[in-house]
Write an enzyme that holds these catalytic residues in place. Structure first.
Site, PDB file in Angstrom:
ATOM      1  N   ASP A 124      -7.601 -11.265   5.847  1.00 48.69           N
ATOM      2  CA  ASP A 124      -6.302 -11.141   6.204  1.00 48.69           C
ATOM      3  C   ASP A 124      -5.811 -11.125   7.476  1.00 48.69           C
ATOM      4  O   ASP A 124      -4.878 -10.375   7.879  1.00 48.69           O
ATOM      5  CB  ASP A 124      -5.814  -9.882   5.297  1.00 48.69           C
TER       6      ASP A 124
ATOM      7  N   TYR B 144       0.692  -1.249  -0.049  1.00 51.48           N
ATOM      8  CA  TYR B 144       0.076  -0.026  -0.097  1.00 51.48           C
ATOM      9  C   TYR B 144       0.766   1.282  -0.108  1.00 51.48           C
ATOM     10  O   TYR B 144       0.507   2.282  -0.304  1.00 51.48           O
ATOM     11  CB  TYR B 144      -0.890  -0.111   1.524  1.00 51.48           C
ATOM     12  N   GLY B 145       2.065   1.134   0.550  1.00 49.55           N
ATOM     13  CA  GLY B 145       2.997   2.232   0.850  1.00 49.55           C
ATOM     14  C   GLY B 145       3.551   2.438   2.220  1.00 49.55           C
ATOM     15  O   GLY B 145       4.428   1.531   2.231  1.00 49.55           O
TER      16      GLY B 145
END
Length: 443
Positions: free
Chosen positions: A185, A65-66
């Site tokens: 998840d 995601y970053g």
């Protein structure tokens, strides 16, 4: 425990008559609020710059995601925060296509959720081409706690601590499932723990609403759940799975808290250039080695699984090795040996997981998802009712001092840091369409 009041969704059922899930467009509505500075349900959104509101302490981690940073409030805002900076989906000199589907999904869900055992979203900030989600800060996560007990030598996590962690995790999961949210998840790294011992479910980037989806869950995201925590129905290619996949992951987390290592540690087969999802043969083999072979008697829909021929081939090639049917003593042996290895006391009592722990683990690691415990039923299990109610502080009465999360001081420029990684796999999610839904309440 103080709880916010509000309107609660009906619990999942085949066709609930009056449920109003958070599905469809309150998700983009929530995200749109971020772009216009309007408040969202649980947090606020703003166009102000991050550095005007927060002092960046340091860099925590990076992923698909970053990046995530630790921050402190300023200009009247107090406390510590975690700021997740999403990278653009594609960014370069010639093209910019926005942020990823998983980022949009996480922002939308986070602003609608409110429960003591789900990480709280403070606000969403839009700055130039980047989106920032500001979360409450948690000093620990379960992966960090497990690693601490492995260093410098193996030391068991106290049974009381494990029971409290599981109890709080399941409370958060009950809330998500009641509100039609499947996490997809769950793993130790995504379960946060505050210094006060409060367990909080984090990272909703793969979370999905499951009430009457406009397309199958499989068509939206072909690969979900980190491989070691992936349920058998997912490994066997199920297109229409249920929240039971989260309960299998909880069982795997329970086992890992006991043994300090993943119970099913397989090797992941990667997708080919055509993005074909491969059969995870090695991971399925790791499960069968402990759990025995799944049987059609115990799991009637087994033969309908798309990858059943692959499973049959796996078993045929290892007939002697996988001789035990499900219900054999493989998990019993693993569990009892784990208690011996980690020196849990013998017999019943609050200082050992005991027979109740094994019974709960068996019902969480049930092959047939329809027979697997729900989060609500798991909370009613005698593992949690024997020897007193679990504490809401998993560190209560513990003499263990866990190190706080490591923060790098060398990379704390939230504005200019490069953003490595790629987005999570998956097609555009058409569940993010439709009319606004009502705000979720804490359950």
């Amino acid at each position: 425990m103080e709880r916010k009041r509000g309107r609660e969704m009906n619990p999942p059922s085949a066709d609930p008559p009056s449920a109003t899930p958070v599905a469809r467009a309150n998700l983009p509505g929530s995200v749109a609020a971020a772009f216009h500075g309007r408040p969202c349900s649980q947090g606020t959104t703003t166009l102000k710059r991050v550095n005007e509101r927060y002092k960046i302490v340091g860099f925590i981690s990076s992923g698909t995601y970053g990046r995530v940073y630790k921050a402190e409030g300023k200009n009247g805002r107090t406390g510590e925060f975690a700021i997740k900076k999403f990278k653009p989906d594609k960014e370069g000199e010639l093209q910019y296509s926005g942020i990823s589907q998983s980022a949009i999904r996480e922002m939308a869900l986070c602003t609608e959720l409110a429960h003591p055992n789900v990480v709280h979203t403070v606000e969403i900030i839009l700055e130039e081409k980047c989106i920032f989600i500001v979360f409450e800060y948690a000093e620990h996560d379960l992966l960090q706690i497990i690693h601490h007990h492995n260093q410098p030598q193996r030391q068991a996590i106290p049974a009381r601590t494990i029971k409290s962690i599981l109890y709080q995790l399941l409370q958060g999961l009950v809330y998500l499932h009641r509100n039609w949210v499947m996490h997809r998840d769950l793993k130790p790294a995504n379960i946060m723990v505050t210094s006060a011992g409060k367990v909080k479910i984090g990272d909703l980037g793969l979370a999905r609403l499951f009430y009457k989806p406009l397309q199958s869950l499989f068509s939206g995201d072909k690969v979900v759940v980190t491989i070691w925590y992936r349920a058998p129905e997912l490994l066997l290619g199920s297109r229409h799975y249920t929240p039971a996949v989260d309960l299998w992951a909880v069982g795997c987390i329970f086992a890992e808290l006991l043994s300090l290592r993943p119970i099913f540690k397989g090797e992941e087969a990667k997708m080919d250039s055509k993005k074909t999802v491969p059969f995870q043969r090695n991971q399925m083999q790791k499960i069968v080695e402990i759990m025995g072979m799944p049987s059609k008697d115990r799991w009637p829909l087994l033969t309908a699984m798309p990858e059943y021929p692959q499973l049959s081939s796996l078993i045929a090639g290892n007939a002697a090795r996988f001789a035990r049917p499900q219900g054999g003593d493989g998990l019993d042996r693993w569990y009892n040996q784990t208690l011996i290895n980690n020196q849990y006391p013998a017999g019943p009592g609050p200082e050992t997981p005991g027979a109740e722990g094994l019974a709960l683990l068996k019902q969480l690691l049930e092959y047939d998802p329809q027979k697997r415990l729900t989060a609500e039923k798991a909370l009613e299990h005698r593992y949690f009712t024997e020897h007193g109610k679990p504490s809401d502080n998993c560190f209560e009465d513990s003499k263990i001092k866990y190190p706080v999360r490591r923060v790098s001081q060398e990379d704390n420029d939230i504005r200019t840091s490069s953003l490595p990684g790629t987005k999570r796999s998956g097609l555009p999610d058409d569940s993010l369409m439709g009319r606004p839904a009502k705000r979720l309440k804490e359950g």
